[in-house]
Enzyme design. Structure first.
Site, PDB file in Angstrom:
ATOM      1  N   HIS A   1      -3.948  78.664 -59.480  1.00  0.00           N
ATOM      2  CA  HIS A   1      -4.051  77.687 -58.395  1.00  0.00           C
ATOM      3  C   HIS A   1      -5.043  78.168 -57.333  1.00  0.00           C
ATOM      4  CE1 HIS A   1       0.359  76.272 -59.299  1.00  0.00           C
ATOM      5  NE2 HIS A   1      -0.479  76.046 -60.291  1.00  0.00           N
TER       6      HIS A   1
ATOM      7  N   SER B   1      -3.635  72.930 -63.719  1.00  0.00           N
ATOM      8  CA  SER B   1      -3.365  73.065 -62.287  1.00  0.00           C
ATOM      9  C   SER B   1      -4.535  73.688 -61.524  1.00  0.00           C
ATOM     10  CB  SER B   1      -2.095  73.889 -62.068  1.00  0.00           C
ATOM     11  OG  SER B   1      -0.991  73.287 -62.687  1.00  0.00           O
TER      12      SER B   1
END
Length: 326
Positions: free
Chosen positions: A233, A181
């Site tokens: 992230h 991610s």
């Protein structure tokens, strides 16, 4: 008129039917036709292959203690999944992920296993996690590779994943972390900086910017739920955002055609002044940011001690769940 100097930056381009097109459309179409995407599909294949290896090593029928229940999809044999109570994403156990290279602050800092900052981005917690990430990679990565080539998309992917791992390690100590991610958010960040640094060549730029910002905001918003590593992230996004200014500025319109341009046409420098400034600023921030973050990490610094509210960036408590350490 003869003797006048034309500025290629402001000239439109006509097609064979005589229809006028803006320079932005011409540059982007020309760039998109240059590359065939092969790296992104190979990364997808590699991630799937690694997941199969992890499941082979996991061997749920042999290693499952049955405390959380029986293995799921037992017809898969040693590739069957851990009980859903243990792993609801249809994947291996946390101990297997840790063995195979998951991000673990204690092992990175105290056992000098810095390689985990890279290996964790190739691991996934389960089939659902893997499929979601790989679909995102295909939709985002192929477009970028087609426009900018495999070298740049590869650098952005790897360094963004690395940046996400560093930030995650600075703020999350008690749990392991896996997934691509951070690298994917790096590609989103690079798309945003590419739009900004090449602002003048785009048509419908405001609509494109708003759409991209909404997509980024939604995905970062999901990260405030429990069991999602939003620090990875954010770290990946910031890294990709800065790298985009360094690797993805487009030359002025007309620069690539300079050898074929008449002498009376004035061609300026390859890039605009603001692109050079963004390039320099982003490069400095990248070097300083990585240096400071790595020094803090390997000196055992806890990011939460320097930012007392930052834990809310990864998990916001509610009446339905507790965050503790995400």
């Amino acid at each position: 008129m003869p003797g006048e100097v034309e500025d290629v930056e402001n000239r439109g381009v006509k097609d064979r039917a005589g229809q006028s097109y803006s320079s932005s459309s011409y540059v982007i179409e020309d760039s998109e036709a240059q590359w065939t995407s092969w790296l992104v599909p190979m990364v997808v294949v590699a991630n799937v292959g690694v997941f199969l290896v992890v499941m082979f090593v996991n061997n749920c029928p042999k290693h499952n203690s049955r405390i959380e229940g029986k293995c799921e999809a037992r017809f898969l044999g040693r590739f069957s999944f851990q009980p859903l109570k243990e792993n609801p994403l249809f994947g291996p156990s946390s101990s297997t992920l840790e063995k195979m290279g998951a991000l673990d602050w204690a092992k990175v800092v105290h056992k000098h296993q810095g390689w985990r900052l890279f290996t964790c981005i190739w691991l996934h917690a389960g089939v659902i996690h893997l499929v979601a990430n790989m679909l995102s990679l295909v939709f985002i990565g192929i477009r970028i590779e087609q426009q900018f080539g495999f070298v740049r998309v590869g650098i952005i992917y790897l360094l963004s994943g690395f940046g996400g791992s560093i930030l995650s390690s600075l703020f999350i100590r008690k749990n392991i972390s896996v997934g691509a991610s951070g690298a994917l958010f790096g590609l989103l960040g690079a798309m945003l900086s590419e739009l900004i640094t090449n602002w003048t060549i785009y048509t419908n730029k405001v609509a494109a910017l708003l759409t991209l910002l909404v997509i980024i905001a939604i995905n970062l918003g999901i990260g405030i739920l429990p069991h999602v590593d939003n620090f990875a992230h954010i770290g990946g996004f910031l890294t990709g955002f800065l790298i985009g200014f360094v690797l993805m500025p487009r030359p002025r319109f007309g620069w690539l055609e300079q050898p074929n341009i008449p002498a009376r046409v004035n061609v300026k420098s390859k890039y605009k002044a603001y692109q050079y400034m963004l390039w320099l600023l982003s490069l400095v921030l990248l070097i300083v940011g990585f240096t400071v973050a790595l020094m803090m990490l390997f000196h055992g610094e806890n990011g939460n001690d320097h930012c007392h509210w930052c834990h809310y960036l990864s998990c916001v408590p509610s009446s339905r769940w507790h965050c503790e350490e995400n």
